[in-house]
Design a protein around this motif. Structure first.
Motif, PDB file in Angstrom:
ATOM      1  N   PHE A  94       0.834  -1.211   0.000  1.00  0.00           N
ATOM      2  CA  PHE A  94       0.000   0.000   0.000  1.00  0.00           C
ATOM      3  C   PHE A  94       0.863   1.253   0.000  1.00  0.00           C
ATOM      4  CE2 PHE A  94      -2.222   3.414   2.201  1.00  0.00           C
ATOM      5  CZ  PHE A  94      -3.356   3.519   1.425  1.00  0.00           C
ATOM      6  N   LEU A  95       1.873   1.271   0.883  1.00  0.00           N
ATOM      7  CA  LEU A  95       2.698   2.467   1.017  1.00  0.00           C
ATOM      8  C   LEU A  95       3.432   2.785  -0.272  1.00  0.00           C
ATOM      9  CD1 LEU A  95       4.233   2.129   4.583  1.00  0.00           C
ATOM     10  CD2 LEU A  95       2.535   3.766   3.793  1.00  0.00           C
ATOM     11  N   SER A  96       3.979   1.743  -0.929  1.00  0.00           N
ATOM     12  CA  SER A  96       4.810   2.044  -2.084  1.00  0.00           C
ATOM     13  C   SER A  96       4.006   2.149  -3.379  1.00  0.00           C
ATOM     14  CB  SER A  96       5.932   1.011  -2.195  1.00  0.00           C
ATOM     15  OG  SER A  96       5.785   0.243  -3.345  1.00  0.00           O
ATOM     16  N   GLU A  97       2.926   1.384  -3.531  1.00  0.00           N
ATOM     17  CA  GLU A  97       2.241   1.344  -4.822  1.00  0.00           C
ATOM     18  C   GLU A  97       0.958   2.169  -4.861  1.00  0.00           C
ATOM     19  OE1 GLU A  97       3.800  -0.264  -7.384  1.00  0.00           O
ATOM     20  OE2 GLU A  97       5.336  -0.440  -5.833  1.00  0.00           O
ATOM     21  N   SER A 120      10.380   2.534 -14.636  1.00  0.00           N
ATOM     22  CA  SER A 120      10.214   2.147 -16.050  1.00  0.00           C
ATOM     23  C   SER A 120       9.571   0.767 -16.181  1.00  0.00           C
ATOM     24  CB  SER A 120      11.571   2.174 -16.752  1.00  0.00           C
ATOM     25  OG  SER A 120      12.459   1.299 -16.092  1.00  0.00           O
ATOM     26  N   LEU A 121       9.875  -0.128 -15.222  1.00  0.00           N
ATOM     27  CA  LEU A 121       9.251  -1.455 -15.275  1.00  0.00           C
ATOM     28  C   LEU A 121       7.745  -1.342 -15.121  1.00  0.00           C
ATOM     29  CD1 LEU A 121      11.451  -3.964 -13.244  1.00  0.00           C
ATOM     30  CD2 LEU A 121      11.234  -3.687 -15.695  1.00  0.00           C
ATOM     31  N   ARG A 122       7.336  -0.499 -14.150  1.00  0.00           N
ATOM     32  CA  ARG A 122       5.893  -0.316 -13.939  1.00  0.00           C
ATOM     33  C   ARG A 122       5.255   0.283 -15.183  1.00  0.00           C
ATOM     34  NH1 ARG A 122       8.079   1.558  -9.164  1.00  0.00           N
ATOM     35  NH2 ARG A 122       7.672   0.252  -7.352  1.00  0.00           N
ATOM     36  N   GLU A 123       5.912   1.299 -15.746  1.00  0.00           N
ATOM     37  CA  GLU A 123       5.318   1.986 -16.896  1.00  0.00           C
ATOM     38  C   GLU A 123       5.222   1.064 -18.091  1.00  0.00           C
ATOM     39  OE1 GLU A 123       7.806   5.369 -16.853  1.00  0.00           O
ATOM     40  OE2 GLU A 123       6.610   6.336 -15.278  1.00  0.00           O
ATOM     41  N   THR A 132      -3.401  -3.785 -15.096  1.00  0.00           N
ATOM     42  CA  THR A 132      -4.011  -2.982 -14.046  1.00  0.00           C
ATOM     43  C   THR A 132      -3.007  -2.791 -12.912  1.00  0.00           C
ATOM     44  OG1 THR A 132      -4.864  -4.877 -12.855  1.00  0.00           O
ATOM     45  CG2 THR A 132      -6.285  -3.937 -14.549  1.00  0.00           C
ATOM     46  N   ARG A 133      -3.362  -1.938 -11.977  1.00  0.00           N
ATOM     47  CA  ARG A 133      -2.432  -1.656 -10.895  1.00  0.00           C
ATOM     48  C   ARG A 133      -2.143  -2.916 -10.066  1.00  0.00           C
ATOM     49  NH1 ARG A 133      -2.140   3.589  -7.028  1.00  0.00           N
ATOM     50  NH2 ARG A 133      -2.175   4.716  -8.990  1.00  0.00           N
ATOM     51  N   LEU A 134      -3.186  -3.739  -9.879  1.00  0.00           N
ATOM     52  CA  LEU A 134      -2.996  -5.002  -9.160  1.00  0.00           C
ATOM     53  C   LEU A 134      -1.964  -5.865  -9.870  1.00  0.00           C
ATOM     54  CD1 LEU A 134      -3.814  -7.465  -7.324  1.00  0.00           C
ATOM     55  CD2 LEU A 134      -5.569  -7.928  -9.020  1.00  0.00           C
ATOM     56  N   GLU A 135      -2.098  -5.975 -11.197  1.00  0.00           N
ATOM     57  CA  GLU A 135      -1.182  -6.833 -11.954  1.00  0.00           C
ATOM     58  C   GLU A 135       0.235  -6.283 -11.928  1.00  0.00           C
ATOM     59  OE1 GLU A 135      -4.890  -8.198 -14.737  1.00  0.00           O
ATOM     60  OE2 GLU A 135      -3.532  -6.620 -15.391  1.00  0.00           O
ATOM     61  N   THR A 189       1.542  -7.126  -8.290  1.00  0.00           N
ATOM     62  CA  THR A 189       1.796  -8.513  -7.905  1.00  0.00           C
ATOM     63  C   THR A 189       2.629  -9.275  -8.930  1.00  0.00           C
ATOM     64  OG1 THR A 189      -0.310  -9.169  -8.855  1.00  0.00           O
ATOM     65  CG2 THR A 189      -0.270  -8.739  -6.489  1.00  0.00           C
ATOM     66  N   ARG A 190       2.618  -8.859 -10.206  1.00  0.00           N
ATOM     67  CA  ARG A 190       3.336  -9.649 -11.209  1.00  0.00           C
ATOM     68  C   ARG A 190       4.588  -8.959 -11.713  1.00  0.00           C
ATOM     69  NH1 ARG A 190      -1.508 -12.035 -14.838  1.00  0.00           N
ATOM     70  NH2 ARG A 190      -2.956 -12.392 -13.112  1.00  0.00           N
ATOM     71  N   VAL A 191       4.753  -7.688 -11.441  1.00  0.00           N
ATOM     72  CA  VAL A 191       5.974  -6.998 -11.872  1.00  0.00           C
ATOM     73  C   VAL A 191       6.794  -6.562 -10.655  1.00  0.00           C
ATOM     74  CG1 VAL A 191       6.918  -5.032 -13.120  1.00  0.00           C
ATOM     75  CG2 VAL A 191       4.903  -6.228 -14.007  1.00  0.00           C
ATOM     76  N   VAL A 192       6.162  -5.775  -9.783  1.00  0.00           N
ATOM     77  CA  VAL A 192       6.920  -5.202  -8.669  1.00  0.00           C
ATOM     78  C   VAL A 192       7.305  -6.274  -7.648  1.00  0.00           C
ATOM     79  CG1 VAL A 192       6.870  -3.519  -6.804  1.00  0.00           C
ATOM     80  CG2 VAL A 192       5.796  -2.982  -8.984  1.00  0.00           C
TER      81      VAL A 192
END
Lengths: 295, 299
Positions: free
Chosen positions: B98-101, B180-183, B191-194, B197-200
């Motif tokens: 929550f804090l970071s994302e 850049s990974l998130r972007e 989605t933000r969830l994906e 949980t799947r990248v970060v």
């Protein structure tokens, strides 16, 4: 012959819904943690507030007269302890951090010292108590004195201070050092007049947090035998003593309910010292991040 | 001028030496710990076989017939520390994500110091909280007949205590993942969830695992809360509703009594202390190893 999967369904609405659910779950974890903190503080206050008064601060603990018991000896013991601990651990910790970050050549010895400090930070506090018992009490013969307690606590928080101070030094950009060297300053002149002033606020945050940890420690002090019934204020570093966490533990251990309430009041006094210290540390950090001298 | 430079040089040398000695103080501390623990443990193991200590099923050093099998203490320690992880990992990891994302920076700057307060509260206070609140108001209503002293209440308060460790280390690990990974993932319409949980999360996995191991080591070494909440009954059980004893609370129990110096009972605290030291050291070294070996370097 279809190369493109025409059944591609992004199902965005569904994925977003799950996403909201996940976000809600994560947020509720934070809310839960904050809620638990609130419950903890309220339940302590609920037990202890009735006994909180100036008399409570100015009376000595009493077994026969719990209504008139107070924390004077523990309060003064804690102040002595923290003063001596700070006097020993802060200079040594800062000096060690300065050596490691500003002086040490990157060699095997330096790596060994660094690894050693990282591991010391993870050693349980009670093990420091065992060390204090064997070295300061038995070997040095300091007895169950404030000094023995303060030296034990100093060893305990030394790694914390070193690690925090190193981080503060690492945050000072190299250009400041290079500029000083370029003008012919020696290493110590560079450190004292340029690096330290820039790093001090960060160091202070670490030092205050470390001292507030020492303030709340009971286990190492119990190991060195500070758990005694004491109704006087220490007058020198070699006097026996008791401390706030010890006095609180003492009261919790008594069977009568009234002692539980006294323990609650003692905790309120202890938190009344600790939480402002933490607030100051966090405040310094926030203030420092807003106006760094070099950015 | 040369005289002045000479003095300056000597002063520099002197300062260098003093600073070096201060850095060595930490090495001396480690040496002291190992020496103290090893010396007294050596005496202990002259009277008792190491295997009898490590694999004995009964711990009764203060009662007749005496028995020095440390497994009940180890079992109690891991019961409490494992239970603490069950409490702390979901809350800590969720808070970290929550804090970071999710959290806007203003919320973050308020929530993080509040979580740090949890870490700053003295452990004796957590023991009090376990006895006065967790056991009577949470555990006993759910499981009537539970002892006043029980492992579950100790596990819960130790779990609360290590939430900030996990939350803050996870938050650091997530924030070290480059934007850049998130972007890139968002550009593929994740989605933000994906993304979380799947990248970060996979990218920061080494940091998360290290955080959990470090928190576990802290829970193992936790003393006062466990001493107050879990009681002093060495028992080889996985039942969290009864009183147990941990390695740390045994050491406290002996040092509270007046066990004479030089007896085998007195030496047990050094043997148990040695074991405690080695166990926490092992977990700390593993955590550092995980961070070093599996760190994804992005710069």
């Amino acid at each position: 012959m279809t190369l493109v999967n025409t059944n591609f369904e992004p199902r965005l609405a569904h994925r977003r819904r799950i996403g909201w659910f996940f976000a809600f779950a994560c947020a509720s974890m934070v809310v839960l943690a904050v809620f638990v903190l609130g419950v903890l503080l309220i339940s302590v206050a609920d037990q202890g507030w009735r006994w909180l008064s100036l008399d409570f601060l100015d009376n000595f603990p009493s077994r026969l007269n719990p209504e008139k018991a107070g924390v004077k000896s523990a309060l003064f013991g804690t102040l002595w302890l923290i003063g001596l601990t700070a006097a020993v651990s802060v200079p040594i910790g800062m000096a060690a951090a300065i050596y490691l970050h500003e002086y040490a050549a990157k060699g095997k010895l330096t790596r060994f010292i660094e690894l050693n400090i990282a591991n010391l930070a993870g050693v349980p506090s009670i093990v420091y108590g065992i060390l204090g018992l064997a070295v300061f009490i038995r070997l040095c013969g300091l007895g169950r004195s404030v000094l023995a307690g303060a030296l034990t606590l100093s060893l305990l928080i030394l790694p914390v201070i070193i690690i925090a101070s190193r981080e503060a030094l690492a945050a000072v950009p190299d250009s400041i050092r290079l500029a000083a060297f370029g003008l012919g300053a020696t290493r110590w002149q560079t450190v004292r007049s340029h690096v330290l002033p820039a790093a001090i606020p960060g160091m202070m945050t670490g030092v205050i947090l470390a001292l507030s940890r020492a303030l709340g420690e009971a286990a190492p002090l119990i190991m060195i035998g500070a758990l005694t019934f004491i109704t006087f204020v220490p007058e020198g570093p070699l006097d026996t003593f008791t401390a706030m966490p010890i006095q609180i533990y003492n009261w919790i251990d008594e069977p009568d309910l009234i002692f539980q309430e006294l323990a609650g009041a003692g905790i309120l006094v202890l938190l009344g010292m600790l939480l402002p210290m933490n607030a100051v540390a966090v405040g310094i950090r926030a203030w420092h991040q807003r106006r760094k001298a070099w950015s | 001028m040369t005289g002045i430079t000479g003095i300056v040089r000597i002063k520099e040398r002197l300062i260098h030496g003093v600073l070096f000695l201060c850095a060595l103080a930490s090495v001396a501390t480690t040496a002291g710990i190992i020496w103290v623990l090893a010396a007294e443990s050596y005496l202990f193991f002259q009277e008792l076989h190491l295997l009898d200590f490590l694999f004995g099923l009964r711990w009764a050093p203060l009662l007749e017939p005496k028995s020095f099998g440390v497994l009940p203490l180890v079992c109690g320690t891991f019961l409490v520390a494992g239970g603490a992880l069950l409490v702390a990992v979901p809350i800590g990891l969720g808070s970290g994500i929550f804090l970071s994302e999710y959290a806007p920076s203003r919320v973050r700057s308020i929530v993080k110091p509040i979580l740090e307060i949890l870490a700053g509260i003295p452990t004796v206070v957590y023991g009090y909280f376990a006895l006065m609140f967790v056991t009577p108001h949470i555990i006993q209503p759910l499981a009537p007949g539970t002892d006043i002293f029980n492992a579950a209440s100790a596990a819960i308060v130790v779990g609360i205590m290590i939430i900030p460790t996990i939350a803050s280390l996870c938050d650091d690990a997530f924030r070290a993942v480059p934007q850049s990974l998130r972007e890139g993932a968002y550009a593929l319409s994740a989605t933000r969830l994906e993304v979380s949980t799947r990248v970060v999360l996979p990218s920061a996995m080494s940091g998360v695992i290290a955080a959990v191991i470090l928190a576990f080591a802290r829970a193992i070494g936790e003393t006062m809360a466990v001493t107050l909440a879990a009681g002093a009954m060495p028992r080889l059980t996985l039942n969290p509703l009864v009183s147990i004893q941990t390695m740390t609370s045994y050491i406290v129990q002996v040092s509270l009594g007046d066990t004479p110096h030089g007896t085998i009972e007195y030496q047990t605290i050094f043997a148990v202390g040695m074991l405690l030291f080695l166990v926490t050291l092992t977990f700390n070294v593993i955590a550092q190893g995980v961070l070093r070996r599996f760190r994804e370097a992005y710069e």
